[in-house]
Design a protein around this motif. Sequence first.
Motif, PDB file in Angstrom:
ATOM      1  N   LEU A  94       8.699  -2.915   5.109  1.00 57.84           N
ATOM      2  CA  LEU A  94       7.373  -3.466   5.399  1.00 57.84           C
ATOM      3  C   LEU A  94       7.494  -4.783   6.173  1.00 57.84           C
ATOM      4  O   LEU A  94       6.812  -4.994   7.177  1.00 57.84           O
ATOM      5  CB  LEU A  94       6.576  -3.675   4.106  1.00 57.84           C
ATOM      6  CG  LEU A  94       5.177  -4.271   4.318  1.00 57.84           C
ATOM      7  CD1 LEU A  94       4.292  -3.329   5.135  1.00 57.84           C
ATOM      8  CD2 LEU A  94       4.502  -4.578   2.979  1.00 57.84           C
ATOM      9  N   MET A  95       8.389  -5.653   5.707  1.00 59.65           N
ATOM     10  CA  MET A  95       8.516  -6.943   6.391  1.00 59.65           C
ATOM     11  C   MET A  95       9.002  -6.736   7.827  1.00 59.65           C
ATOM     12  O   MET A  95       8.546  -7.400   8.747  1.00 59.65           O
ATOM     13  CB  MET A  95       9.489  -7.870   5.635  1.00 59.65           C
ATOM     14  CG  MET A  95       9.040  -8.280   4.249  1.00 59.65           C
ATOM     15  SD  MET A  95       7.320  -8.824   4.149  1.00 59.65           S
ATOM     16  CE  MET A  95       7.466 -10.493   4.750  1.00 59.65           C
ATOM     17  N   MET A 150       6.223  -5.589  10.029  1.00 59.89           N
ATOM     18  CA  MET A 150       5.248  -6.640  10.344  1.00 59.89           C
ATOM     19  C   MET A 150       5.822  -7.681  11.314  1.00 59.89           C
ATOM     20  O   MET A 150       5.077  -8.346  12.008  1.00 59.89           O
ATOM     21  CB  MET A 150       4.736  -7.298   9.058  1.00 59.89           C
ATOM     22  CG  MET A 150       4.067  -6.258   8.150  1.00 59.89           C
ATOM     23  SD  MET A 150       2.819  -6.868   6.986  1.00 59.89           S
ATOM     24  CE  MET A 150       3.640  -8.202   6.232  1.00 59.89           C
ATOM     25  N   GLN A 151       7.168  -7.768  11.348  1.00 55.87           N
ATOM     26  CA  GLN A 151       7.774  -8.737  12.278  1.00 55.87           C
ATOM     27  C   GLN A 151       7.983  -8.178  13.679  1.00 55.87           C
ATOM     28  O   GLN A 151       8.025  -8.935  14.651  1.00 55.87           O
ATOM     29  CB  GLN A 151       9.156  -9.176  11.755  1.00 55.87           C
ATOM     30  CG  GLN A 151       9.095 -10.075  10.545  1.00 55.87           C
ATOM     31  CD  GLN A 151      10.415 -10.082   9.789  1.00 55.87           C
ATOM     32  OE1 GLN A 151      11.429  -9.596  10.277  1.00 55.87           O
ATOM     33  NE2 GLN A 151      10.403 -10.617   8.590  1.00 55.87           N
ATOM     34  N   MET A 187      -9.882  -4.893   7.916  1.00 54.76           N
ATOM     35  CA  MET A 187      -8.898  -5.905   7.555  1.00 54.76           C
ATOM     36  C   MET A 187      -9.594  -7.021   6.798  1.00 54.76           C
ATOM     37  O   MET A 187     -10.581  -7.574   7.259  1.00 54.76           O
ATOM     38  CB  MET A 187      -8.282  -6.449   8.836  1.00 54.76           C
ATOM     39  CG  MET A 187      -7.152  -7.393   8.592  1.00 54.76           C
ATOM     40  SD  MET A 187      -6.449  -7.918  10.153  1.00 54.76           S
ATOM     41  CE  MET A 187      -5.785  -9.488   9.659  1.00 54.76           C
ATOM     42  N   MET A 231      -8.741 -10.078   6.161  1.00 59.32           N
ATOM     43  CA  MET A 231      -8.737 -11.377   6.829  1.00 59.32           C
ATOM     44  C   MET A 231      -9.692 -11.292   8.023  1.00 59.32           C
ATOM     45  O   MET A 231      -9.616 -10.377   8.822  1.00 59.32           O
ATOM     46  CB  MET A 231      -7.324 -11.670   7.326  1.00 59.32           C
ATOM     47  CG  MET A 231      -7.170 -13.021   7.984  1.00 59.32           C
ATOM     48  SD  MET A 231      -5.534 -13.114   8.759  1.00 59.32           S
ATOM     49  CE  MET A 231      -4.850 -14.470   7.863  1.00 59.32           C
ATOM     50  N   LEU A 246      -8.163 -15.758  10.986  1.00 58.10           N
ATOM     51  CA  LEU A 246      -7.066 -15.426  11.896  1.00 58.10           C
ATOM     52  C   LEU A 246      -6.916 -16.475  13.003  1.00 58.10           C
ATOM     53  O   LEU A 246      -5.831 -16.646  13.571  1.00 58.10           O
ATOM     54  CB  LEU A 246      -7.315 -14.046  12.518  1.00 58.10           C
ATOM     55  CG  LEU A 246      -6.208 -13.473  13.410  1.00 58.10           C
ATOM     56  CD1 LEU A 246      -5.008 -13.042  12.568  1.00 58.10           C
ATOM     57  CD2 LEU A 246      -6.715 -12.292  14.221  1.00 58.10           C
ATOM     58  N   TYR A 285      -3.949 -18.592  14.092  1.00 57.11           N
ATOM     59  CA  TYR A 285      -2.718 -17.959  14.577  1.00 57.11           C
ATOM     60  C   TYR A 285      -2.865 -17.454  16.011  1.00 57.11           C
ATOM     61  O   TYR A 285      -2.000 -16.751  16.511  1.00 57.11           O
ATOM     62  CB  TYR A 285      -2.334 -16.799  13.653  1.00 57.11           C
ATOM     63  CG  TYR A 285      -2.110 -17.265  12.244  1.00 57.11           C
ATOM     64  CD1 TYR A 285      -0.946 -17.954  11.915  1.00 57.11           C
ATOM     65  CD2 TYR A 285      -3.076 -17.069  11.252  1.00 57.11           C
ATOM     66  CE1 TYR A 285      -0.739 -18.432  10.634  1.00 57.11           C
ATOM     67  CE2 TYR A 285      -2.881 -17.534   9.965  1.00 57.11           C
ATOM     68  CZ  TYR A 285      -1.718 -18.224   9.656  1.00 57.11           C
ATOM     69  OH  TYR A 285      -1.510 -18.692   8.400  1.00 57.11           O
ATOM     70  N   ARG A 335      -0.707 -10.171  16.673  1.00 57.51           N
ATOM     71  CA  ARG A 335      -0.969 -10.472  15.266  1.00 57.51           C
ATOM     72  C   ARG A 335      -1.516  -9.257  14.518  1.00 57.51           C
ATOM     73  O   ARG A 335      -1.082  -8.948  13.410  1.00 57.51           O
ATOM     74  CB  ARG A 335      -1.947 -11.652  15.143  1.00 57.51           C
ATOM     75  CG  ARG A 335      -1.293 -13.016  15.270  1.00 57.51           C
ATOM     76  CD  ARG A 335      -0.190 -13.192  14.246  1.00 57.51           C
ATOM     77  NE  ARG A 335       0.417 -14.512  14.306  1.00 57.51           N
ATOM     78  CZ  ARG A 335       1.486 -14.866  13.585  1.00 57.51           C
ATOM     79  NH1 ARG A 335       2.081 -13.998  12.790  1.00 57.51           N
ATOM     80  NH2 ARG A 335       1.973 -16.078  13.677  1.00 57.51           N
ATOM     81  N   GLY A 366       0.887  -6.780  13.468  1.00 56.90           N
ATOM     82  CA  GLY A 366       1.762  -7.220  12.386  1.00 56.90           C
ATOM     83  C   GLY A 366       1.062  -7.294  11.044  1.00 56.90           C
ATOM     84  O   GLY A 366       1.448  -8.084  10.192  1.00 56.90           O
ATOM     85  N   THR A 367       0.031  -6.510  10.866  1.00 52.53           N
ATOM     86  CA  THR A 367      -0.702  -6.535   9.590  1.00 52.53           C
ATOM     87  C   THR A 367      -0.405  -5.278   8.775  1.00 52.53           C
ATOM     88  O   THR A 367       0.043  -4.273   9.325  1.00 52.53           O
ATOM     89  CB  THR A 367      -2.220  -6.556   9.846  1.00 52.53           C
ATOM     90  OG1 THR A 367      -2.569  -5.376  10.598  1.00 52.53           O
ATOM     91  CG2 THR A 367      -2.640  -7.787  10.622  1.00 52.53           C
ATOM     92  N   PRO A 368      -0.681  -5.334   7.466  1.00 56.57           N
ATOM     93  CA  PRO A 368      -0.559  -4.107   6.671  1.00 56.57           C
ATOM     94  C   PRO A 368      -1.474  -3.003   7.212  1.00 56.57           C
ATOM     95  O   PRO A 368      -1.081  -1.836   7.219  1.00 56.57           O
ATOM     96  CB  PRO A 368      -1.007  -4.543   5.272  1.00 56.57           C
ATOM     97  CG  PRO A 368      -0.770  -6.013   5.227  1.00 56.57           C
ATOM     98  CD  PRO A 368      -0.995  -6.507   6.626  1.00 56.57           C
ATOM     99  N   GLU A 369      -2.656  -3.372   7.676  1.00 62.93           N
ATOM    100  CA  GLU A 369      -3.600  -2.362   8.156  1.00 62.93           C
ATOM    101  C   GLU A 369      -3.035  -1.572   9.323  1.00 62.93           C
ATOM    102  O   GLU A 369      -3.333  -0.396   9.485  1.00 62.93           O
ATOM    103  CB  GLU A 369      -4.926  -3.007   8.578  1.00 62.93           C
ATOM    104  CG  GLU A 369      -5.820  -3.414   7.424  1.00 62.93           C
ATOM    105  CD  GLU A 369      -5.279  -4.607   6.652  1.00 62.93           C
ATOM    106  OE1 GLU A 369      -4.511  -5.402   7.234  1.00 62.93           O
ATOM    107  OE2 GLU A 369      -5.606  -4.729   5.452  1.00 62.93           O
ATOM    108  N   GLN A 418      -0.200  -0.487   9.642  1.00 62.46           N
ATOM    109  CA  GLN A 418       0.719   0.541   9.147  1.00 62.46           C
ATOM    110  C   GLN A 418      -0.025   1.813   8.769  1.00 62.46           C
ATOM    111  O   GLN A 418       0.574   2.825   8.446  1.00 62.46           O
ATOM    112  CB  GLN A 418       1.515   0.031   7.929  1.00 62.46           C
ATOM    113  CG  GLN A 418       2.066  -1.387   8.057  1.00 62.46           C
ATOM    114  CD  GLN A 418       2.771  -1.617   9.369  1.00 62.46           C
ATOM    115  OE1 GLN A 418       3.520  -0.754   9.838  1.00 62.46           O
ATOM    116  NE2 GLN A 418       2.531  -2.778   9.983  1.00 62.46           N
ATOM    117  N   LEU A 419      -1.346   1.721   8.766  1.00 67.82           N
ATOM    118  CA  LEU A 419      -2.152   2.851   8.288  1.00 67.82           C
ATOM    119  C   LEU A 419      -2.801   3.587   9.447  1.00 67.82           C
ATOM    120  O   LEU A 419      -3.106   3.011  10.481  1.00 67.82           O
ATOM    121  CB  LEU A 419      -3.255   2.331   7.355  1.00 67.82           C
ATOM    122  CG  LEU A 419      -2.778   1.582   6.114  1.00 67.82           C
ATOM    123  CD1 LEU A 419      -3.943   0.896   5.430  1.00 67.82           C
ATOM    124  CD2 LEU A 419      -2.084   2.539   5.154  1.00 67.82           C
TER     125      LEU A 419
END
Lengths: 399, 487
Positions: free
Chosen positions: B367-368, B371-372, B451, B453, B458, B461, B477, B480-483, B485-486
């Motif tokens: 996951l990290m 996101m990177q 999302m 956030m 945001l 950033y 940005r 690089g979010t969890p969202e 990934q979906l």
Amino acid sequence: MLINRRKFLHLGSLATGTLMLPKFLKAFETPAHAMNGNKVLVVLQLSGGNDGLNTVIPVRNDIYYRERPGLAIARDKALSLNADAGLHPSLTNLKSLYDEGNLSVLNNVGYPNPDRSHFRSMDIWQTASNSDEYFNSGWIGRYLDAQCNGCSKPTQVLEMDDMLSLAMSGDQMKGIALRDPRRLYETSQDPFYKDMLEAGLHEQPEDPGSYLYKVMAETLSGADYIFQQSKLRPSTTVYPNSEIGKNLKTIASLISSDINTRVYYVSLGSFDTHVSQQAKQEKLFNDLNDAIKPFTDDLKANHRFEDVLMMSFSEFGRRVGENASGGTDHGTANNMFLISGGLKNKGLLNEMPDLSNLTEGDLNQHLDFKRVYATVLNKWLQADDLKILGRQYEHLDFI
Amino acid sequence: MNTNNQLKNKHLWWRAGFGPPATEVTVLSKQKPEALFHSILKASEKKPDFFDCSDPQIKDLVMGNQFMGPGKMGLLKPEEKQMIRKQSVLDITRLNIRWLNEMTDSPAQLREKMSLFWHGHFAAKTINILYDQDLLNTIREHALGNFRDLLMNVSKSASMIQFLNNNQNRKGHPNENFARELMELFTIGRGHYSETDVKESARAFTGWGTNLQGDFDFRPRQHDDGIKTFFGKTGNLSGEDILGILLSQKQTARFITGKIYRHFVNEQVDEEIVNALASAFFDSGYDIRRLMTSIFTSSWFYDQKNIGSQIKSPVLWMVGIRRQLPMEIQNPAAQLILERLLGQVLFSPPNVAGWPGGKHWIDSSSLMLRMQIPVLINRSAAILSRPKDDDDIMMGMKDQALARNLIKSRNAGAQLFQTKIHWDEYIQNFNGIKDIDIYTAIRDLLLQKVMPMNEHELAKYIDESSRESRIQSITIRLMGTPEYQLC
């Protein structure tokens, strides 16, 4: 920017007013130490299929010397364990541990219908499946599931790597992989992540989106927790600069801290010695030998050696006969080392391999590795081995 | 504004393909999902280009040995076998990259997406370029065709025969590996066959082998032509008979449809829908194209609960980024490092059961890293993670040329992603959108899930120095979010 753990947890506490504080963050508020007396397991994976016959050498066996005219290790070169067995000459520090009664050997460990593919056989060892079963979770991951039902503290299981192995991946929980506590900390402490977490943390474990936030939260707080612990009582012993040396130093430092970690996982390899085995195995064994001495010294000095069990394994052993390239090909049954100040049974715990009774040139296994796992889970980690392994295996009595 | 259609169309692009291409931004909200589906389907019905990534050395050796009879791989000299193996590792890397490019650029999105599904369903690993590319070409040719043809061709492929040891399946000495996996994983599923079925069908597949060239090779003298009983049918059953009997079981249609539903719609299965789909699939004689059309043109496919409900596989995630952000990758082999770090190396499934998928893709490391990566791609920056060794491929040959190359590519992690992102091209997509609406436009393009956030949170950033840098930094940005990934 540094975010300290207290602040992070404070953030979680604040959330209780409006949101439900997720259970998995609560877990970090009440530290559950693996304090003195709590047993720790260190799994040493010898990747690639280590040649067991040149590790614990049958020094009186004519078949061994006949089948390996180029590779056999002469009796007077081997480090004598007893009349019939000797250790590989590079493993001097393991020999000392053996002499102290802190190293035992299990021979002929394997599983029925062995598979000779690295990946598949490693899968079988890591998931603790039979050779005709496919599991999606690893045995240590399922230990984490069982220990951590609802508490969610993945720092109980740590792997020294950039990638998490299947062994540490449970059905609910997954361990954390890291090479260096500081690096994990630095990469995870991007304020962007913290801000996203603050906005997005909610508890709906069934939803894949929430699952991602949960993993992110566990990683961030876990990385912080591990880093703080690693600074608590860092080892001052000199370790070799090899990868295994660095990893064992990190593990020793964490073991002497107050961290809640019960299982560490570290790999060394590749032992896949099809070609020029002598030089390759020797190099790897030198690395192991040089790293194990400061590690056990550290544990002894911190009075933790009785609480730490190191267990080695490899996905398979190698064929009895050498090949034409100065190496050996994929085989079957193999030996395991058990290293601890708390061993009940010492020395060679069962018979040496029977080289006159082979199956298509390969050793027969006499001890299912899952019995070793069951023993360690039940007697060392006080876990429910039946639940974790799915079957009842007869326990051994080395601990 | 018809954002509803936009969301639906993106949902369709992600599930029936590898995500919406950047060039479609402006039409995403205008098109009807059904029309979009039919255009994707039409493009996917064309016969695929045959992939050939095998080195002439291998072809010469194999073709020059045509006189060698069936199963005479053993007659090759050890150095010839080693050459095939070494060269295959390099060629399979090229095949991997070739396929990733096809997934990224081909208009036949559904065909390639289905092929990726079948690649995991009929999972095999051989480290022989000829076998691997033959199986992939078979799968791509039949991906949207008839499951009966697909199953028959895969069962007779050199790849599967070698992977599941059917070359060793001989009269009097049956090897049950293929027969067991055929039922457990490829057709009817666990719990719907007996151990006797495994034993009897293994006998029917005796003599099914492959020659050096990778052609199917039936060996009558190794075939057991005695009487077998399988699912109530008794006679001198052949391998083809067994496949036919399995296909005549409605449970096979149910098993395949259920897996397709979990993969393309939602891991939480709606039994009623799957049963109806399975019946229609069975009645159609296993017409895959028709099954996928029913799914992607149904109204339930677009239900809110199905949108953004899945975790992208590493390949879908990676190809999806390439489709959304036009870029030139100067070191394409770096993609294999990512495949390895994230747990989905094409042509190297974990085992015959394929990739388990879903939550199994995600742990703290993967996951990290996911996101990177967008930030790293943007900067062509180094990534510090190193994948584990693959001993099946390396064979401990660290000091040899092959291993040197592999290690080079492994350490290439240190300077991963020499990429040129064509930002100008990407930014054009937002022409005509007011500055104040930019964030929403990018968010709605990239994400399938709300999302938490918000834009205000945001903002710190985001590089606000120009419209271009704002679009760039919002995009990076949000990727690089969890969202992200979906899907």
